[in-house]
Design a protein around this motif. Sequence first.
Motif, PDB file in Angstrom:
ATOM      1  N   UNK A  50     -13.071  -5.085   5.304  1.00  7.90           N
ATOM      2  CA  UNK A  50     -13.058  -4.035   4.285  1.00  7.90           C
ATOM      3  C   UNK A  50     -12.522  -2.723   4.850  1.00  7.90           C
ATOM      4  N   UNK A  51     -12.933  -2.412   6.086  1.00  8.34           N
ATOM      5  CA  UNK A  51     -12.451  -1.169   6.726  1.00  8.34           C
ATOM      6  C   UNK A  51     -10.962  -1.273   7.023  1.00  8.34           C
ATOM      7  N   UNK A  52     -10.554  -2.463   7.446  1.00  9.27           N
ATOM      8  CA  UNK A  52      -9.138  -2.700   7.752  1.00  9.27           C
ATOM      9  C   UNK A  52      -8.299  -2.482   6.478  1.00  9.27           C
ATOM     10  N   UNK A  53      -8.786  -3.030   5.360  1.00 11.31           N
ATOM     11  CA  UNK A  53      -8.072  -2.857   4.081  1.00 11.31           C
ATOM     12  C   UNK A  53      -7.939  -1.375   3.742  1.00 11.31           C
ATOM     13  N   UNK A  54      -9.043  -0.641   3.832  1.00 10.82           N
ATOM     14  CA  UNK A  54      -9.002   0.781   3.448  1.00 10.82           C
ATOM     15  C   UNK A  54      -8.077   1.584   4.359  1.00 10.82           C
ATOM     16  N   UNK A  55      -8.023   1.178   5.627  1.00  9.31           N
ATOM     17  CA  UNK A  55      -7.159   1.883   6.583  1.00  9.31           C
ATOM     18  C   UNK A  55      -5.711   1.908   6.074  1.00  9.31           C
ATOM     19  N   UNK A  56      -5.278   0.792   5.501  1.00  2.00           N
ATOM     20  CA  UNK A  56      -3.894   0.704   5.024  1.00  2.00           C
ATOM     21  C   UNK A  56      -3.752   1.202   3.591  1.00  2.00           C
ATOM     22  N   UNK A  57      -4.628   0.750   2.699  1.00  6.66           N
ATOM     23  CA  UNK A  57      -4.429   1.052   1.273  1.00  6.66           C
ATOM     24  C   UNK A  57      -4.538   2.547   0.994  1.00  6.66           C
ATOM     25  N   UNK A  58      -5.400   3.242   1.717  1.00  2.15           N
ATOM     26  CA  UNK A  58      -5.540   4.688   1.456  1.00  2.15           C
ATOM     27  C   UNK A  58      -4.295   5.459   1.890  1.00  2.15           C
ATOM     28  N   UNK A  59      -3.469   4.823   2.720  1.00  4.41           N
ATOM     29  CA  UNK A  59      -2.218   5.480   3.129  1.00  4.41           C
ATOM     30  C   UNK A  59      -1.042   4.999   2.275  1.00  4.41           C
ATOM     31  N   UNK A  60      -1.308   4.059   1.364  1.00  5.88           N
ATOM     32  CA  UNK A  60      -0.222   3.532   0.528  1.00  5.88           C
ATOM     33  C   UNK A  60       0.557   2.436   1.234  1.00  5.88           C
ATOM     34  N   UNK A  61      -0.022   1.871   2.291  1.00  9.08           N
ATOM     35  CA  UNK A  61       0.680   0.838   3.074  1.00  9.08           C
ATOM     36  C   UNK A  61       0.152  -0.553   2.754  1.00  9.08           C
ATOM     37  N   UNK A  62       0.962  -1.555   3.103  1.00 12.94           N
ATOM     38  CA  UNK A  62       0.533  -2.940   2.930  1.00 12.94           C
ATOM     39  C   UNK A  62      -0.419  -3.340   4.057  1.00 12.94           C
TER      40      UNK A  62
END
Length: 205
Positions: A50-62
């Motif tokens: 979940x943290x890994x997902x947020x790390x990318x999605x909050x920056x607009x990255x895949x």
Amino acid sequence: MEAKLKSILLFGQPGVGKGTQGAILGTIPGFCHLATGDMFRGLDRESELGREFLKYSTKGLLVPDELTCRLWRQYVQGLIDTNKYLPGSHALLLDGIPRSPVQAKTLDEHIEVLAIIHLVCEDEEELIQRMKRRAEIQNRPDDADESVIRRRFEVFHTDTSRVLEHYDPSLIHTVTATGAPGKILLNILNVVIPAMEGHFGNPLG
Ligand code: ADP
């Protein structure tokens, strides 16, 4: 997963309505809708994934390809194991995957693509406004700020749009994504129903 899963891809820019249309189609017997955005948002935010997902999605990255495909496989297997997805009777409606050429290649081992619905809206500013409205209604950190939304469009143009090159052009159907949602749905069904013909048993048994 042994036999290839017969799939329909919902493809298009962020905010174009893949989720809206996918959710409607998913209520029709014979379809199983799987949105990778929902899959990721369903992760516990405190867990490692979940943290890994947020790390990318909050920056607009895949999210990286390897993690995305691994999670996708586990998720599909879970749907099969719990009888939510019956590969012999349901078309797997994939919304939000593949989003990169590597994902498209990886998925080739697992899916047979019957059709690709390419939802198109020429007006990016309209999409950005839609996404800002959506951020207010849903709790979407990736849509909350305009610079993140713009980054997602850049990623679409650099990585995701190349996914189409991976597939036979005869599979790709462009559907205009503006106007009444019912009309868009009709245009999608006009492609999808013939593409599914002869591939599945009766979903109602
Ligand atoms: P939208 O519906 O706006 O296109 P999604 O809800 O599908 O967005 O995805 C939200 C976020 O989840 C993406 O910005 C990305 O970080 C992550 N994500 C979803 N699908 C994928 C994928 N196939 N590969 C990598 N990241 C993904």
